[in-house]
Design a protein around this motif. Structure first.
Motif, PDB file in Angstrom:
ATOM      1  N   ARG A 167      26.382 -40.349  -3.055  1.00 39.27           N
ATOM      2  CA  ARG A 167      25.129 -41.005  -2.810  1.00 39.27           C
ATOM      3  C   ARG A 167      24.312 -40.960  -4.029  1.00 39.27           C
ATOM      4  NH1 ARG A 167      25.973 -39.945   2.719  1.00 39.27           N
ATOM      5  NH2 ARG A 167      25.062 -38.019   2.518  1.00 39.27           N
ATOM      6  N   ASP A 168      24.275 -39.336  -4.536  1.00 36.18           N
ATOM      7  CA  ASP A 168      23.645 -39.339  -5.769  1.00 36.18           C
ATOM      8  C   ASP A 168      24.055 -39.966  -6.976  1.00 36.18           C
ATOM      9  OD1 ASP A 168      22.240 -37.148  -4.284  1.00 36.18           O
ATOM     10  OD2 ASP A 168      23.551 -35.698  -5.040  1.00 36.18           O
ATOM     11  N   LYS A 169      25.440 -40.634  -6.973  1.00 36.95           N
ATOM     12  CA  LYS A 169      25.918 -41.210  -8.077  1.00 36.95           C
ATOM     13  C   LYS A 169      25.638 -42.791  -7.808  1.00 36.95           C
ATOM     14  CE  LYS A 169      29.476 -37.689  -9.046  1.00 36.95           C
ATOM     15  NZ  LYS A 169      30.805 -37.161  -8.907  1.00 36.95           N
ATOM     16  N   GLY A 170      24.862 -43.179  -6.779  1.00 34.68           N
ATOM     17  CA  GLY A 170      24.656 -44.395  -6.704  1.00 34.68           C
ATOM     18  C   GLY A 170      25.655 -45.186  -5.722  1.00 34.68           C
ATOM     19  N   LEU A 171      26.452 -44.482  -5.127  1.00 36.72           N
ATOM     20  CA  LEU A 171      27.789 -45.167  -4.273  1.00 36.72           C
ATOM     21  C   LEU A 171      27.198 -45.244  -2.965  1.00 36.72           C
ATOM     22  CD1 LEU A 171      31.021 -43.493  -5.800  1.00 36.72           C
ATOM     23  CD2 LEU A 171      30.322 -45.803  -6.101  1.00 36.72           C
TER      24      LEU A 171
ATOM     25  N   TRP B 192      39.244 -53.640   6.343  1.00 35.60           N
ATOM     26  CA  TRP B 192      38.046 -53.837   5.652  1.00 35.60           C
ATOM     27  C   TRP B 192      36.779 -54.520   6.080  1.00 35.60           C
ATOM     28  CZ3 TRP B 192      38.013 -53.746   0.434  1.00 35.60           C
ATOM     29  CH2 TRP B 192      37.265 -54.454  -0.042  1.00 35.60           C
ATOM     30  N   LYS B 193      37.060 -54.958   7.347  1.00 35.73           N
ATOM     31  CA  LYS B 193      35.738 -55.468   7.976  1.00 35.73           C
ATOM     32  C   LYS B 193      34.689 -54.522   8.567  1.00 35.73           C
ATOM     33  CE  LYS B 193      38.046 -59.944   9.782  1.00 35.73           C
ATOM     34  NZ  LYS B 193      38.355 -60.250  10.996  1.00 35.73           N
ATOM     35  N   ASP B 194      35.471 -53.032   8.810  1.00 40.24           N
ATOM     36  CA  ASP B 194      34.350 -52.259   8.840  1.00 40.24           C
ATOM     37  C   ASP B 194      33.712 -51.602   7.741  1.00 40.24           C
ATOM     38  OD1 ASP B 194      33.816 -50.281  10.912  1.00 40.24           O
ATOM     39  OD2 ASP B 194      35.754 -50.600  11.790  1.00 40.24           O
ATOM     40  N   ASN B 195      32.351 -51.628   7.895  1.00 40.73           N
ATOM     41  CA  ASN B 195      31.608 -51.242   6.599  1.00 40.73           C
ATOM     42  C   ASN B 195      31.657 -49.908   6.478  1.00 40.73           C
ATOM     43  OD1 ASN B 195      30.231 -51.476   4.035  1.00 40.73           O
ATOM     44  ND2 ASN B 195      28.288 -52.247   5.210  1.00 40.73           N
ATOM     45  N   VAL B 196      32.911 -49.142   6.233  1.00 41.37           N
ATOM     46  CA  VAL B 196      32.963 -47.802   6.054  1.00 41.37           C
ATOM     47  C   VAL B 196      33.876 -47.623   4.669  1.00 41.37           C
ATOM     48  CG1 VAL B 196      33.966 -45.569   7.104  1.00 41.37           C
ATOM     49  CG2 VAL B 196      32.787 -47.509   8.643  1.00 41.37           C
ATOM     50  N   ARG B 197      33.212 -46.508   3.941  1.00 38.17           N
ATOM     51  CA  ARG B 197      34.152 -46.312   2.770  1.00 38.17           C
ATOM     52  C   ARG B 197      35.549 -46.134   2.978  1.00 38.17           C
ATOM     53  NH1 ARG B 197      35.693 -41.524   0.842  1.00 38.17           N
ATOM     54  NH2 ARG B 197      36.530 -41.272  -1.537  1.00 38.17           N
ATOM     55  N   GLU B 198      36.005 -45.227   3.864  1.00 37.20           N
ATOM     56  CA  GLU B 198      37.373 -44.683   4.072  1.00 37.20           C
ATOM     57  C   GLU B 198      38.174 -45.947   4.548  1.00 37.20           C
ATOM     58  OE1 GLU B 198      35.107 -41.309   3.706  1.00 37.20           O
ATOM     59  OE2 GLU B 198      34.839 -43.055   4.634  1.00 37.20           O
ATOM     60  N   CYS B 199      37.639 -46.724   5.562  1.00 36.96           N
ATOM     61  CA  CYS B 199      38.447 -47.877   6.030  1.00 36.96           C
ATOM     62  C   CYS B 199      38.595 -48.805   4.890  1.00 36.96           C
ATOM     63  CB  CYS B 199      37.452 -48.733   7.127  1.00 36.96           C
ATOM     64  SG  CYS B 199      37.313 -47.372   8.561  1.00 36.96           S
ATOM     65  N   LYS B 200      37.627 -49.197   4.108  1.00 33.56           N
ATOM     66  CA  LYS B 200      37.912 -50.209   3.057  1.00 33.56           C
ATOM     67  C   LYS B 200      38.886 -49.701   2.029  1.00 33.56           C
ATOM     68  CE  LYS B 200      33.695 -52.979   2.858  1.00 33.56           C
ATOM     69  NZ  LYS B 200      34.358 -53.857   4.033  1.00 33.56           N
TER      70      LYS B 200
ATOM     71  N   VAL C  57      31.291 -49.827  -7.380  1.00 35.10           N
ATOM     72  CA  VAL C  57      32.394 -49.444  -8.351  1.00 35.10           C
ATOM     73  C   VAL C  57      33.508 -49.091  -7.821  1.00 35.10           C
ATOM     74  CG1 VAL C  57      32.863 -48.150 -10.616  1.00 35.10           C
ATOM     75  CG2 VAL C  57      30.781 -49.639 -10.509  1.00 35.10           C
ATOM     76  N   GLU C  58      33.537 -47.921  -7.000  1.00 37.92           N
ATOM     77  CA  GLU C  58      34.572 -47.206  -6.381  1.00 37.92           C
ATOM     78  C   GLU C  58      35.363 -48.188  -5.537  1.00 37.92           C
ATOM     79  OE1 GLU C  58      35.474 -43.239  -3.858  1.00 37.92           O
ATOM     80  OE2 GLU C  58      34.024 -44.260  -3.011  1.00 37.92           O
ATOM     81  N   ILE C  59      34.959 -48.890  -4.713  1.00 37.93           N
ATOM     82  CA  ILE C  59      35.631 -49.965  -3.969  1.00 37.93           C
ATOM     83  C   ILE C  59      36.454 -50.815  -5.034  1.00 37.93           C
ATOM     84  CG2 ILE C  59      35.843 -51.762  -2.114  1.00 37.93           C
ATOM     85  CD1 ILE C  59      35.520 -48.930  -1.084  1.00 37.93           C
TER      86      ILE C  59
ATOM     87  N   GLU D  92      37.402 -50.572  -8.305  1.00 35.83           N
ATOM     88  CA  GLU D  92      38.420 -49.934  -9.045  1.00 35.83           C
ATOM     89  C   GLU D  92      39.539 -49.528  -8.080  1.00 35.83           C
ATOM     90  OE1 GLU D  92      36.495 -46.331 -10.550  1.00 35.83           O
ATOM     91  OE2 GLU D  92      35.836 -47.337 -12.392  1.00 35.83           O
ATOM     92  N   GLN D  93      39.375 -48.922  -6.768  1.00 39.55           N
ATOM     93  CA  GLN D  93      40.421 -48.465  -5.890  1.00 39.55           C
ATOM     94  C   GLN D  93      41.098 -49.950  -5.388  1.00 39.55           C
ATOM     95  OE1 GLN D  93      41.464 -45.600  -4.721  1.00 39.55           O
ATOM     96  NE2 GLN D  93      40.175 -44.738  -6.243  1.00 39.55           N
ATOM     97  N   ALA D  94      40.397 -50.887  -5.099  1.00 42.63           N
ATOM     98  CA  ALA D  94      41.119 -52.361  -4.831  1.00 42.63           C
ATOM     99  C   ALA D  94      41.973 -52.700  -6.100  1.00 42.63           C
ATOM    100  CB  ALA D  94      40.210 -53.338  -4.293  1.00 42.63           C
ATOM    101  N   SER D  95      41.700 -52.481  -7.122  1.00 42.00           N
ATOM    102  CA  SER D  95      42.199 -53.035  -8.339  1.00 42.00           C
ATOM    103  C   SER D  95      43.387 -52.241  -8.341  1.00 42.00           C
ATOM    104  CB  SER D  95      41.392 -52.863  -9.605  1.00 42.00           C
ATOM    105  OG  SER D  95      40.048 -53.681  -9.500  1.00 42.00           O
TER     106      SER D  95
END
Length: 207
Positions: free
Chosen positions: A31-35, A66-74, A101-103, A105-108
């Motif tokens: 969160r501190d990094k803007g995610l 993916w439909k769940d708006n949860v970091r780990e689920c995505k 950015v995290e999602i 990068e991970q999706a890519s």
């Protein structure tokens, strides 16, 4: 039990397993990094990859996650989605719903680089006005170049033009992704290296 009920119960079990691994310090650091996520349990990437290995590839479950708006689920969705089964239109929807950015990068790395139509999407994304689309595009192209996939002349020229603009832009994350892909492009062979060196020299950068 019908398929929807089965997926719902599996989703519930997966989310419960994430709660048990909750890391509040990691979540706060993100969160501190803007995610910013609707829900973020701070579960580590190795733990998510272990969960994906346990589940295996599963199209329907990936869509539900993916439909769940949860970091780990995505992130888990990108790990278990079979690349040969996801349609280009679904990839477009996932891209529209990617908001950090995290999602991206991970999706890519987990999924998009393995798509049968990866190159076509990547070239379109690097020409987008969206920073996140461009980041995805450069990450995918880096991986394709690393695997020795050479662009044709038009693709190479288009890539260099877009990468030059990204490297001269203001976004540090985008610059890093573009620069990394230029290095991979140069590794494709002498002709590609000369092309990249000439382009970088034009903006005062040594390759």
């Amino acid at each position: 039990m019908d398929n929807n009920s089965n997926i719902d119960s599996r989703l519930k079990e997966i989310k419960q397993s994430f709660r048990l691994q909750m890391n509040g310090v990691a979540a706060q650091s993100m969160r501190d990094k803007g995610l910013d996520y609707h829900v973020n349990w701070g579960v580590s990437l190795p733990a998510l990859k272990a969960k994906a290995a346990e589940i295996g590839k599963d199209y329907d479950l990936a869509l539900a996650l993916w439909k769940d708006n949860v970091r780990e689920c995505k992130i888990l969705a990108t790990l278990i989605m079979p690349p040969a089964e996801i349609l280009p239109e679904v990839v477009d929807i996932w891209m529209e719903q990617t908001d950090n950015v995290e999602i991206a990068e991970q999706a890519s790395l987990n999924l998009y680089q393995h798509l049968p139509f990866a190159a076509e999407k990547a070239y379109r994304w690097i020409a987008s006005e969206s920073e996140l689309y461009q980041i995805c595009g450069y990450h995918v192209l880096s991986r394709l170049f690393m695997r020795g996939q050479e662009p044709n002349e038009r693709g190479a020229n288009e890539f260099i033009d877009q990468a030059l603009a990204a490297i001269q832009g203001d976004s540090v994350v985008l610059k890093k992704a573009a620069w990394s892909s230029v290095l991979r492009f140069a590794d494709l062979g002498d002709g590609f290296r000369q092309m990249a060196q000439k382009a970088m020299k034009s903006i005062g950068v040594d390759l």
